[in-house]
Design a protein around this motif. Structure first.
Motif, PDB file in Angstrom:
ATOM      1  N   ASN A 249     -12.044   5.190 -15.707  1.00  0.00           N
ATOM      2  CA  ASN A 249     -12.007   6.117 -14.573  1.00  0.00           C
ATOM      3  C   ASN A 249     -12.641   5.483 -13.336  1.00  0.00           C
ATOM      4  OD1 ASN A 249     -11.642   8.532 -13.107  1.00  0.00           O
ATOM      5  ND2 ASN A 249     -13.713   9.229 -13.640  1.00  0.00           N
ATOM      6  N   PRO A 250     -12.018   4.453 -12.779  1.00  0.00           N
ATOM      7  CA  PRO A 250     -12.570   3.846 -11.553  1.00  0.00           C
ATOM      8  C   PRO A 250     -12.477   4.815 -10.387  1.00  0.00           C
ATOM      9  CG  PRO A 250     -10.397   2.935 -12.047  1.00  0.00           C
ATOM     10  CD  PRO A 250     -10.775   3.799 -13.216  1.00  0.00           C
ATOM     11  N   LEU A 251     -13.536   4.881  -9.571  1.00  0.00           N
ATOM     12  CA  LEU A 251     -13.580   5.842  -8.476  1.00  0.00           C
ATOM     13  C   LEU A 251     -13.297   5.224  -7.117  1.00  0.00           C
ATOM     14  CD1 LEU A 251     -16.717   7.967  -9.519  1.00  0.00           C
ATOM     15  CD2 LEU A 251     -14.294   8.424  -9.965  1.00  0.00           C
ATOM     16  N   HIS A 252     -13.495   3.918  -6.974  1.00  0.00           N
ATOM     17  CA  HIS A 252     -13.270   3.262  -5.688  1.00  0.00           C
ATOM     18  C   HIS A 252     -11.845   2.702  -5.644  1.00  0.00           C
ATOM     19  CE1 HIS A 252     -13.775   0.541  -2.257  1.00  0.00           C
ATOM     20  NE2 HIS A 252     -14.867   1.215  -1.962  1.00  0.00           N
ATOM     21  N   PRO A 253     -11.123   2.837  -4.533  1.00  0.00           N
ATOM     22  CA  PRO A 253      -9.745   2.321  -4.452  1.00  0.00           C
ATOM     23  C   PRO A 253      -9.647   0.831  -4.763  1.00  0.00           C
ATOM     24  CG  PRO A 253     -10.190   3.777  -2.597  1.00  0.00           C
ATOM     25  CD  PRO A 253     -11.502   3.595  -3.307  1.00  0.00           C
ATOM     26  N   GLU A 256      -9.807   0.450  -8.511  1.00  0.00           N
ATOM     27  CA  GLU A 256      -8.533   0.867  -9.094  1.00  0.00           C
ATOM     28  C   GLU A 256      -7.501  -0.260  -9.008  1.00  0.00           C
ATOM     29  OE1 GLU A 256      -7.421   4.340  -6.960  1.00  0.00           O
ATOM     30  OE2 GLU A 256      -8.739   5.686  -8.099  1.00  0.00           O
ATOM     31  N   ALA A 257      -7.434  -0.908  -7.843  1.00  0.00           N
ATOM     32  CA  ALA A 257      -6.483  -2.005  -7.678  1.00  0.00           C
ATOM     33  C   ALA A 257      -6.841  -3.185  -8.577  1.00  0.00           C
ATOM     34  CB  ALA A 257      -6.460  -2.447  -6.212  1.00  0.00           C
ATOM     35  N   LEU A 258      -8.138  -3.439  -8.699  1.00  0.00           N
ATOM     36  CA  LEU A 258      -8.595  -4.544  -9.529  1.00  0.00           C
ATOM     37  C   LEU A 258      -8.254  -4.299 -10.992  1.00  0.00           C
ATOM     38  CD1 LEU A 258     -10.146  -7.090  -8.575  1.00  0.00           C
ATOM     39  CD2 LEU A 258     -12.243  -6.004  -9.381  1.00  0.00           C
ATOM     40  N   MET A 259      -8.509  -3.098 -11.476  1.00  0.00           N
ATOM     41  CA  MET A 259      -8.241  -2.768 -12.883  1.00  0.00           C
ATOM     42  C   MET A 259      -6.741  -2.740 -13.180  1.00  0.00           C
ATOM     43  SD  MET A 259     -11.127  -2.689 -14.189  1.00  0.00           S
ATOM     44  CE  MET A 259     -12.798  -2.682 -13.549  1.00  0.00           C
ATOM     45  N   SER A 260      -5.942  -2.360 -12.198  1.00  0.00           N
ATOM     46  CA  SER A 260      -4.502  -2.316 -12.432  1.00  0.00           C
ATOM     47  C   SER A 260      -3.902  -3.708 -12.591  1.00  0.00           C
ATOM     48  CB  SER A 260      -3.801  -1.589 -11.281  1.00  0.00           C
ATOM     49  OG  SER A 260      -3.695  -2.412 -10.129  1.00  0.00           O
ATOM     50  N   GLN A 274       0.760   1.125 -13.608  1.00  0.00           N
ATOM     51  CA  GLN A 274       1.211   1.072 -12.219  1.00  0.00           C
ATOM     52  C   GLN A 274       0.361   0.070 -11.455  1.00  0.00           C
ATOM     53  OE1 GLN A 274       0.866   5.056 -10.744  1.00  0.00           O
ATOM     54  NE2 GLN A 274       2.434   5.888 -12.110  1.00  0.00           N
ATOM     55  N   ARG A 275       0.976  -1.008 -11.024  1.00  0.00           N
ATOM     56  CA  ARG A 275       0.257  -2.023 -10.258  1.00  0.00           C
ATOM     57  C   ARG A 275      -0.010  -1.527  -8.839  1.00  0.00           C
ATOM     58  NH1 ARG A 275      -1.452  -4.405 -14.500  1.00  0.00           N
ATOM     59  NH2 ARG A 275       0.054  -5.607 -15.685  1.00  0.00           N
ATOM     60  N   ILE A 276      -1.223  -1.749  -8.366  1.00  0.00           N
ATOM     61  CA  ILE A 276      -1.577  -1.413  -6.988  1.00  0.00           C
ATOM     62  C   ILE A 276      -1.651  -2.721  -6.212  1.00  0.00           C
ATOM     63  CG2 ILE A 276      -3.303  -0.384  -5.469  1.00  0.00           C
ATOM     64  CD1 ILE A 276      -4.152   1.401  -7.769  1.00  0.00           C
ATOM     65  N   ILE A 277      -0.728  -2.937  -5.307  1.00  0.00           N
ATOM     66  CA  ILE A 277      -0.659  -4.172  -4.530  1.00  0.00           C
ATOM     67  C   ILE A 277      -1.360  -3.953  -3.196  1.00  0.00           C
ATOM     68  CG2 ILE A 277       0.838  -5.956  -3.586  1.00  0.00           C
ATOM     69  CD1 ILE A 277       1.002  -5.627  -6.623  1.00  0.00           C
ATOM     70  N   LEU A 278      -2.428  -4.687  -2.970  1.00  0.00           N
ATOM     71  CA  LEU A 278      -3.166  -4.577  -1.712  1.00  0.00           C
ATOM     72  C   LEU A 278      -2.510  -5.448  -0.658  1.00  0.00           C
ATOM     73  CD1 LEU A 278      -6.850  -4.749  -3.031  1.00  0.00           C
ATOM     74  CD2 LEU A 278      -5.502  -2.727  -2.468  1.00  0.00           C
ATOM     75  N   LYS A 279      -2.342  -4.911   0.517  1.00  0.00           N
ATOM     76  CA  LYS A 279      -1.710  -5.644   1.617  1.00  0.00           C
ATOM     77  C   LYS A 279      -2.778  -6.304   2.489  1.00  0.00           C
ATOM     78  CE  LYS A 279       2.240  -2.474   1.761  1.00  0.00           C
ATOM     79  NZ  LYS A 279       3.046  -1.544   2.593  1.00  0.00           N
ATOM     80  N   THR A 296      -9.541  -2.154   5.975  1.00  0.00           N
ATOM     81  CA  THR A 296      -8.353  -2.856   6.463  1.00  0.00           C
ATOM     82  C   THR A 296      -7.284  -3.019   5.382  1.00  0.00           C
ATOM     83  OG1 THR A 296      -9.381  -4.996   5.973  1.00  0.00           O
ATOM     84  CG2 THR A 296      -9.669  -4.110   8.202  1.00  0.00           C
ATOM     85  N   ARG A 297      -7.644  -2.794   4.107  1.00  0.00           N
ATOM     86  CA  ARG A 297      -6.680  -2.992   3.012  1.00  0.00           C
ATOM     87  C   ARG A 297      -6.544  -1.767   2.115  1.00  0.00           C
ATOM     88  NH1 ARG A 297      -8.398  -7.930  -0.371  1.00  0.00           N
ATOM     89  NH2 ARG A 297      -6.169  -8.119  -0.838  1.00  0.00           N
ATOM     90  N   CYS A 298      -7.337  -0.751   2.357  1.00  0.00           N
ATOM     91  CA  CYS A 298      -7.388   0.401   1.463  1.00  0.00           C
ATOM     92  C   CYS A 298      -6.122   1.254   1.572  1.00  0.00           C
ATOM     93  CB  CYS A 298      -8.620   1.248   1.784  1.00  0.00           C
ATOM     94  SG  CYS A 298      -8.813   2.679   0.682  1.00  0.00           S
ATOM     95  N   PRO A 299      -5.482   1.567   0.445  1.00  0.00           N
ATOM     96  CA  PRO A 299      -4.290   2.429   0.495  1.00  0.00           C
ATOM     97  C   PRO A 299      -4.620   3.893   0.764  1.00  0.00           C
ATOM     98  CG  PRO A 299      -4.818   1.855  -1.780  1.00  0.00           C
ATOM     99  CD  PRO A 299      -5.755   1.077  -0.916  1.00  0.00           C
ATOM    100  N   LYS A 300      -5.900   4.283   0.715  1.00  0.00           N
ATOM    101  CA  LYS A 300      -6.296   5.669   0.923  1.00  0.00           C
ATOM    102  C   LYS A 300      -7.209   5.806   2.142  1.00  0.00           C
ATOM    103  CE  LYS A 300      -6.219   6.415  -4.083  1.00  0.00           C
ATOM    104  NZ  LYS A 300      -6.993   6.843  -5.267  1.00  0.00           N
TER     105      LYS A 300
END
Length: 355
Positions: A249-253, A256-260, A274-279, A296-300
């Motif tokens: 249950n990662p809480l930081h975006p 979450e991206a790292l664990m995915s 579901q892969r979270i791709i950081l831009k 600058t990279r957070c999807p949320k």
């Protein structure tokens, strides 16, 4: 999470900034904020894993905690003793308490010294053992890390990468330390022997009651060895939690991206992840963005993220996070679209497994 254990390492607001000089007069024109306001504790007998992408400040943080650098600001206590402002001369008396296992087992060993001389060097510098007792101690340490005593007079080039790392571990154990910083100790090793070295570290921890700060970018290996995990991004700890809570249950975006990104050996589970791709790219630590470093990279990302740096605080028992999504004024429920889809992962790592 302490279980009645005392805090062996206490770090408060640690900063490690490296000056940038320029111009004709070589004046300071800026600073690289390698570690920027980091706070954490490590309890006796536990392993704190520190993860994050390359350049986030993991290794610098570990070296700063051992005072291999003169820190810019902050407080560091080892076994109740404040070492943050001590001189290197004063620190010399405390070196036996805290040791380090370095990342590159070849670069950290003197090629002109035999294995026996390398392991005995800390005993000569800090100990009072006679020549015979010192040699016996070297043999004991070689036995403890799984090295043949007959190899004591060989030089480092005659050993494999895994054997060189065992030599480094034996050297770190020579003075019976309480606290060891393991700076990516398996990064330079073949996958086939990474698990052997990690299993050795666990065995030594149980035998000698050691406390580890285990720095790595291998999330699968960190899950195997760590009791708690700290996630770093651009010089700051963005999340700190017990291992199971962080991985399930990662809480930081960013977490979450790292664990995915962790690969799954089970194809059925891997297909659901579901892969979270950081831009974009990681900002420079010499010029971090205003507000949250991850904005600058957070999807949320929200408007407040570009203005105010989030406070690192406890959201759940033992679970700390620095994110405006979990401010008191924000709803704490997450929609299904926010979930990473990552499932629990196997706990045991077999020797030779591709971690």
């Amino acid at each position: 999470m302490s279980g009645g254990r005392k805090k062996l390492v206490e770090v408060r607001n640690l900063k490690m900034h490296f000056p940038i000089v320029g111009g004709l007069l070589r004046r300071q024109v800026g600073a690289v904020k390698a570690v920027d306001d980091v706070t954490f504790d490590i309890y006796e007998g536990e392993t704190l894993g520190v993860v994050g992408e390359s350049g986030c400040g993991k290794s610098t943080c570990g070296r700063a905690v051992l005072r291999l650098y003169d820190i810019t600001a902050g407080s560091i206590k080892i076994d109740g003793t404040e070492i943050g402002k001590m001189s290197q001369t004063q620190l010399r008396k405390l070196r036996p308490t805290m040791q380090m296992v370095f990342q590159d087992p070849q670069a950290c060993l003197n090629p002109r010294m035999t294995v026996a001389a390398i392991i005995a060097e800390p005993l000569e510098e800090h100990g009072k053992l006679s020549g015979k007792d010192r040699l016996n101690r070297v043999y004991e340490l070689m036995d403890a890390v799984g090295l043949n005593r007959n190899f004591a007079n060989r030089y480092p080039h005659a050993f494999s990468g895994g054997q060189r790392q065992r030599i480094g571990i034996a050297r770190a154990l020579a003075l019976n330390p309480k606290f060891i910083v393991c700076d990516e100790p398996i990064a330079a090793l073949d996958v086939s022997i990474q698990a052997q070295v990690v299993n050795l570290l666990e065995e030594l921890q149980d035998r000698f009651g050691l406390t580890y700060m285990f720095i790595s970018h291998d999330l699968s290996m960190v899950k195997h060895i760590a009791d708690r995990v700290a996630v770093m991004y651009l010089g700051k700890i963005v999340e700190l939690a017990p291992r199971e809570a962080l991985y399930t249950n990662p809480l930081h975006p960013y977490t979450e991206a790292l664990m995915s990104a962790v690969p799954e050996p089970d194809p059925a589970i891997e297909a659901r992840v579901q892969r979270i791709i950081l831009k974009g790219d990681v900002p420079s630590p010499a010029n971090p963005p205003k507000g949250c470093n991850f904005c600058t990279r957070c999807p949320k990302v929200m408007d407040i993220c570009h203005k105010i740096d989030p406070e690192f605080r406890e959201i759940e028992p033992g679970h700390f996070v620095a994110c405006h999504l979990h401010d008191a004024t924000m709803p704490k429920t997450r929609t299904s679209a926010d979930q990473t889809g990552a499932a629990p992962r196997p706990e045991h790592i077999q020797q030779g497994e591709n971690a």
